[in-house]
Design a protein around this motif. Sequence first.
Motif, mmCIF file in Angstrom:
data_model
loop_
_atom_site.group_PDB
_atom_site.id
_atom_site.type_symbol
_atom_site.label_atom_id
_atom_site.label_comp_id
_atom_site.label_asym_id
_atom_site.label_seq_id
_atom_site.Cartn_x
_atom_site.Cartn_y
_atom_site.Cartn_z
ATOM 1 N N GLN A 1 53.604 29.800 54.637
ATOM 2 C CA GLN A 1 53.176 28.747 55.553
ATOM 3 C C GLN A 1 53.935 27.430 55.389
ATOM 4 O O GLN A 1 53.936 26.612 56.300
ATOM 5 N N PHE A 2 54.550 27.243 54.224
ATOM 6 C CA PHE A 2 55.169 25.934 53.958
ATOM 7 C C PHE A 2 56.582 26.112 53.391
ATOM 8 O O PHE A 2 56.881 25.625 52.303
ATOM 9 N N ARG A 3 57.434 26.793 54.127
ATOM 10 C CA ARG A 3 58.766 27.125 53.624
ATOM 11 C C ARG A 3 59.590 25.903 53.207
ATOM 12 O O ARG A 3 60.161 25.890 52.108
ATOM 13 N N PRO A 4 59.698 24.824 54.011
ATOM 14 C CA PRO A 4 60.539 23.687 53.598
ATOM 15 C C PRO A 4 60.074 23.045 52.287
ATOM 16 O O PRO A 4 60.886 22.726 51.410
ATOM 17 N N GLN A 5 58.742 22.847 52.162
ATOM 18 C CA GLN A 5 58.204 22.248 50.930
ATOM 19 C C GLN A 5 58.458 23.153 49.725
ATOM 20 O O GLN A 5 58.826 22.680 48.645
ATOM 21 N N VAL A 6 58.263 24.459 49.925
ATOM 22 C CA VAL A 6 58.409 25.400 48.813
ATOM 23 C C VAL A 6 59.860 25.465 48.325
ATOM 24 O O VAL A 6 60.112 25.533 47.118
ATOM 25 N N GLU A 7 60.796 25.418 49.251
ATOM 26 C CA GLU A 7 62.209 25.441 48.847
ATOM 27 C C GLU A 7 62.534 24.261 47.931
ATOM 28 O O GLU A 7 63.187 24.422 46.898
ATOM 29 N N LYS A 8 62.050 23.079 48.285
ATOM 30 C CA LYS A 8 62.292 21.880 47.458
ATOM 31 C C LYS A 8 61.546 21.977 46.125
ATOM 32 O O LYS A 8 62.079 21.629 45.070
ATOM 33 N N LEU A 9 60.306 22.446 46.187
ATOM 34 C CA LEU A 9 59.494 22.548 44.970
ATOM 35 C C LEU A 9 60.109 23.533 43.977
ATOM 36 O O LEU A 9 60.194 23.248 42.773
ATOM 37 N N VAL A 10 60.557 24.670 44.468
ATOM 38 C CA VAL A 10 61.182 25.673 43.598
ATOM 39 C C VAL A 10 62.478 25.121 42.998
ATOM 40 O O VAL A 10 62.752 25.309 41.805
ATOM 41 N N ASN A 11 63.258 24.419 43.817
ATOM 42 C CA ASN A 11 64.490 23.789 43.292
ATOM 43 C C ASN A 11 64.165 22.805 42.169
ATOM 44 O O ASN A 11 64.833 22.778 41.137
ATOM 45 N N TYR A 12 63.093 22.023 42.382
ATOM 46 C CA TYR A 12 62.690 21.048 41.355
ATOM 47 C C TYR A 12 62.241 21.755 40.071
ATOM 48 O O TYR A 12 62.634 21.366 38.966
ATOM 49 N N LEU A 13 61.418 22.791 40.220
ATOM 50 C CA LEU A 13 60.901 23.498 39.040
ATOM 51 C C LEU A 13 62.030 24.132 38.229
ATOM 52 O O LEU A 13 61.971 24.193 37.002
#
Length: 217
Positions: free
Chosen positions: A151-163
Amino acid sequence: MRRSSKKSSSSAAAGPTKAVSKEVERIDQLFYTYADSSSGMIDPEGIETLCSHLDVPHTDVRILMLAWKMGCEKQGYFTLDEWRTGMKALRADSITKLKKAFPELTQEVTRPSNFQEFYLFAFRYCLTEDKKKCIEIPVACELLNLVLGLQFRPQVEKLVNYLKYQNEYKVINMDQWMGFLRFCNEINFPSLDNYDEDQAWPLILDNFVEWLRANKN
């Protein structure tokens, strides 16, 4: 006349019961096609075989949805009771019917009223050991892509990159995990203009927002 009437009403009542028991029989037969004979459960190997018959990878989110529908307690294992619960709810007593049930199951999971429950289930399902309360960062990244990415692909891409970039956190706990969902639901993205550090967010999200703002360009 009375005896005849009684007989016909009794046989009509037996009809649906007989049909239900036949359905359960077919559901059980399907279970034992994949179950390990010594443990009496469908184990990881059985799930892989099931996935190949369903034409989906074993890492597909629909298998996690299936586990949610069954109410599974242990990752990589389906018990007979769990299998019956899920298959009855999906009205699936064959591989063909189970394949056809996937679109409806996906719709059910992604409804706002169910998605939070599914998201929480995904975290708990990945706690592979008793009393374990956290999941490792690599597992969290895979799970975020699989579940929150629906449901939240753009946010998840950034969050995974950060993690993957940060090195302060080695594991993710339940509070942080649920915070990720709240962040996606409540915060304007990508502007972040309504993010307030004073609103008791987990510290990892404060750090994430700081990282996002520093790397905006």
